[in-house]
Enzyme design. Structure first.
Site, short mmCIF file in Angstrom:
data_model
loop_
_atom_site.label_atom_id
_atom_site.label_comp_id
_atom_site.label_asym_id
_atom_site.label_seq_id
_atom_site.Cartn_x
_atom_site.Cartn_y
_atom_site.Cartn_z
N PHE A 151 0.82 -1.16 -0.15
CA PHE A 151 0.17 -0.04 -0.08
C PHE A 151 0.68 1.38 0.01
CE2 PHE A 151 1.20 0.09 4.53
CZ PHE A 151 1.07 1.25 4.73
N LYS A 175 -1.39 -7.37 -9.52
CA LYS A 175 -2.32 -7.47 -8.09
C LYS A 175 -1.88 -6.33 -7.34
CE LYS A 175 -3.10 -8.50 -4.26
NZ LYS A 175 -3.32 -7.73 -3.39
N GLU A 178 -4.90 -3.81 -2.07
CA GLU A 178 -6.35 -3.82 -1.99
C GLU A 178 -6.68 -2.48 -1.08
OE1 GLU A 178 -4.15 -5.85 -0.48
OE2 GLU A 178 -5.34 -6.63 1.46
N SER A 228 5.39 -6.99 3.16
CA SER A 228 6.15 -7.18 4.31
C SER A 228 6.85 -8.60 4.34
CB SER A 228 4.86 -7.46 5.32
OG SER A 228 4.19 -8.52 5.31
N CYS A 283 9.64 1.82 3.16
CA CYS A 283 10.47 0.58 3.53
C CYS A 283 11.87 1.12 3.84
CB CYS A 283 10.65 -0.30 2.53
SG CYS A 283 11.41 0.15 0.85
N GLU A 382 9.20 -4.13 12.84
CA GLU A 382 9.21 -2.81 12.03
C GLU A 382 7.79 -2.19 12.31
OE1 GLU A 382 8.15 -3.70 7.87
OE2 GLU A 382 9.27 -2.13 7.13
P1 NAD Z 1 1.78 -6.52 3.12
O1 NAD Z 1 2.78 -7.69 3.01
O2 NAD Z 1 0.55 -6.63 3.94
O3 NAD Z 1 1.04 -6.61 1.64
C1 NAD Z 1 1.61 -6.73 0.49
C2 NAD Z 1 0.71 -7.40 -0.52
O4 NAD Z 1 0.68 -8.99 -0.07
C3 NAD Z 1 -0.44 -6.63 -0.80
O5 NAD Z 1 -0.80 -6.76 -2.55
C4 NAD Z 1 -1.56 -7.64 -0.06
O6 NAD Z 1 -2.81 -7.91 -0.80
C5 NAD Z 1 -0.93 -9.16 -0.07
N1 NAD Z 1 -1.20 -9.73 1.03
C6 NAD Z 1 -1.50 -9.30 2.48
N2 NAD Z 1 -1.57 -10.24 3.51
C7 NAD Z 1 -1.46 -11.50 2.68
C8 NAD Z 1 -1.50 -12.91 2.97
N3 NAD Z 1 -1.87 -13.28 4.31
N4 NAD Z 1 -1.22 -13.64 2.23
C9 NAD Z 1 -0.99 -13.29 0.89
N5 NAD Z 1 -0.75 -12.13 0.28
C10 NAD Z 1 -1.13 -11.23 1.28
O7 NAD Z 1 2.26 -5.22 2.91
P2 NAD Z 1 1.76 -3.60 3.20
O8 NAD Z 1 1.33 -3.54 4.42
O9 NAD Z 1 0.82 -3.53 2.06
O10 NAD Z 1 3.26 -2.84 2.79
C11 NAD Z 1 4.18 -2.43 3.88
C12 NAD Z 1 5.24 -3.31 3.87
O11 NAD Z 1 5.92 -3.56 2.70
C13 NAD Z 1 6.27 -2.95 5.05
O12 NAD Z 1 6.69 -4.20 5.76
C14 NAD Z 1 7.36 -2.49 3.86
O13 NAD Z 1 8.73 -2.35 4.71
C15 NAD Z 1 7.34 -3.21 3.01
N6 NAD Z 1 7.92 -2.76 1.52
C16 NAD Z 1 9.12 -3.22 1.48
C17 NAD Z 1 9.58 -2.44 0.19
C18 NAD Z 1 11.00 -2.95 -0.37
O14 NAD Z 1 11.56 -2.54 -1.41
N7 NAD Z 1 11.78 -3.88 0.56
C19 NAD Z 1 9.04 -1.55 -0.29
C20 NAD Z 1 7.96 -1.00 0.15
C21 NAD Z 1 7.37 -1.61 1.18
#
Ligand code: NAD
Length: 497
Positions: A151, A175, A178, A228, A283, A382
């Site tokens: 997000f 994808k 959401e 994440s 991140c 984090e």
């Molecule tokens: P998230 O992991 O909750 O969601 C990422 C994606 O995974 C979304 O599209 C979501 O729909 C999907 N998802 C969520 N829960 C899921 C599950 N249980 N099973 C399968 N898919 C699932 O991450 P977020 O909260 O949207 O974003 C924040 C995180 O992203 C932070 O940890 C941040 O550090 C990381 N991030 C990393 C980078 C990088 O380049 N290293 C860049 C941006 C964000």
């Protein structure tokens, strides 16, 4: 008034989902419902993948300059629509308008890079590896690739993925998060306007069910994930098990090291921006600062700078907006409390902040926890909110040891005027992206994103040269032409020349 629905993109058409499961999309500054996002059905996911597989048959043979020109046009369309894109992004994500433009701009740079694909997707050629024999590589697209995005950068991160994948000759199923897919959908509309043919780019929506279906689908060859650590690890394991190429950029805990010889004004301003900007939801946010030696006396200045930052709705374009959801706010507040309970001093507490006119917003003000130690929950997890942990070290060696013992390896920064100290840090620190007097060292697309250790699974980064490798298969051809020797009988030995 009926709430608008977010459409899917399947085979060049923006279509309404037939699902009965919808996710409400809310403005983080107001809780107002902006739209409903479908949990795309498994049938619709199959349609999207089938459309991408069909389109691949012709797209993979489309001349590289034709592909390149689409991205030249696309970058101009993004520029022309920058204000609209930023406003949409702010409404659904919460960040300030200026930061939203930065989000779009960083993605735009990848689109510019993708338009130079003719210079990037090149193989090697050696004439005469044996008498009359030439050997060369070609970098061929893989087929249907998929992207799963978080997000926090709903413009930049989708643009890390599909432009590079499509420019290299693949077709794509995206994808988006959401929690805020609308700006992503507008970028997708512009991509079609730029000339991406039907079926080459497809979009499905939803949460875990969609992600798992993408991991399992036999016709998807590669997945790029950003999000994440917990989810990325799941995606990596599940999709690798299904035989796919996978890259996952994941969570972080980024440390800044401040040496006492640093330029104090510059360093403290940059620290405040990088710790609290985007409400800490980057991140690459600097969420821990290690003050070395006499720099310990700068704590009061850090607090003063943080106090001056203005928290407001993103559209009012102050310093920081709300966090993404009520759940995210509750999580951040829980981790602040855990810090206090485990012995950190709360020098500045952003909990309970009220923003006039936006009383329902998910706001957390800048928060500073002092005397944090590596065993505390607020250090181990984090936080992904506007919270800075302060730690202390007697020497640069001690600071480096703390950072190298942390499992994450996304980003880090050192502030000093000593070239020798900076050089030592650059060499000894076990983190993939290092800033020297610069707080958020995200590489431009001429390089690649290079987070490391627990912040990444897979070898290759999501944009730049590494993405060309990720989205292509190297084929090596060995060719013999005009070879009179070949007609002189059967040879059953390995050639010695
Ligand atoms: P998230 O992991 O909750 O969601 C990422 C994606 O995974 C979304 O599209 C979501 O729909 C999907 N998802 C969520 N829960 C899921 C599950 N249980 N099973 C399968 N898919 C699932 O991450 P977020 O909260 O949207 O974003 C924040 C995180 O992203 C932070 O940890 C941040 O550090 C990381 N991030 C990393 C980078 C990088 O380049 N290293 C860049 C941006 C964000």
């Amino acid at each position: 008034m009926t709430t608008q629905t977010v459409k899917q993109l399947i085979n060049g058409e923006f279509v309404e989902s037939t699902t009965s499961e919808w996710i409400e999309l809310t403005n983080p500054a107001t809780q107002e419902v902006i739209a409903k996002v479908p949990q795309t059905t498994s049938d619709e996911i199959n349609q999207a993948v089938a459309a991408a597989a069909e389109a691949f048959k012709t797209w993979r043979k489309t001349p590289i300059n034709t592909r390149s020109r689409i991205f030249l046009k696309y970058q101009q369309l993004i520029r022309d629509n920058m204000d609209e894109l930023a406003a949409m992004l702010t409404e659904e994500q919460g960040k300030t308008l200026a930061d939203a433009k930065g989000d779009v701009f960083r993605g735009l740079e990848v689109v510019e890079h993708a338009s130079g694909i003719g210079n990037l997707q090149q193989g090697a050629f050696i004439e005469n590896v044996a008498t009359g024999v030439d050997m060369y590589n070609i970098q061929q697209p893989l087929g249907v690739c998929a992207g799963i995005t978080p997000f926090n950068f709903p413009a930049m991160i989708p643009l890390w993925m599909f432009p590079m994948a499509i420019a290299t000759g693949n077709t794509f199923v995206l994808k988006p998060s959401e929690q805020n897919p609308m700006v992503t959908m507008r970028l997708v509309e512009l991509a079609l306007e730029a000339g991406i043919p039907k079926g080459v780019l497809n979009v499905v929506h939803g949460g875990k069910d969609t992600v798992d279906a993408i991991c399992d689908h036999p016709d998807i060859k590669a997945i790029s994930f950003v999000g994440s650590t917990a989810v990325g690890t799941h995606v990596y394991n599940r999709a690798s098990q299904a035989g796919k190429r996978v890259q996952c950029m994941m969570g972080a805990k980024n440390h800044a090291v401040i040496l006492p010889d640093a330029n104090k004004e510059q360093c403290l301003n940059q620290l405040a921006g990088a710790a609290f900007g985007a409400a800490g939801q980057r991140c690459m946010a600097l969420s821990v600062v290690i003050l070395v030696g006499e720099a310990k006396n700068w704590v009061g200045d850090i607090v003063e700078r943080a106090k001056k930052l203005v928290v407001a709705a993103g559209k009012d374009d102050k310093d920081l907006g709300p966090v993404i959801s009520k759940a995210a706010k509750a999580r951040v507040e829980r981790l602040i409390q855990a810090g206090a309970d485990e012995g950190a001093q709360v020098l500045l507490d952003g909990r309970g902040i009220k923003v006039e006119g936006f009383e329902n917003g998910n706001f957390v003000g800048p928060t500073i926890l002092d005397n944090v130690t590596t065993d505390m929950t607020c250090y181990k997890e984090e936080i992904f909110g506007p919270v800075l942990d302060i730690m202390y070290a007697d020497s640069l060696d001690e600071a480096i040891a703390i950072i190298n013992a942390n499992p994450n390896g996304n980003g880090t920064a050192i502030f000093t005027q000593s070239g020798a100290a900076a050089h030592k840090f650059q060499q000894d620190i076990d983190v993939g992206q290092v800033g020297i007097n610069l707080p958020i060292p995200v590489p431009l697309p001429m390089f690649s994103f290079t987070g490391s250790r627990a912040s990444k699974l897979g070898d290759l980064g999501p944009y730049g040269k590494q993405a060309v490798q990720f989205y292509t298969q190297t084929k090596t051809v060995t060719a013999r032409w005009f070879d009179d020797e070949a007609s002189k009988g059967v040879n059953t030995t390995i050639s010695l020349k």
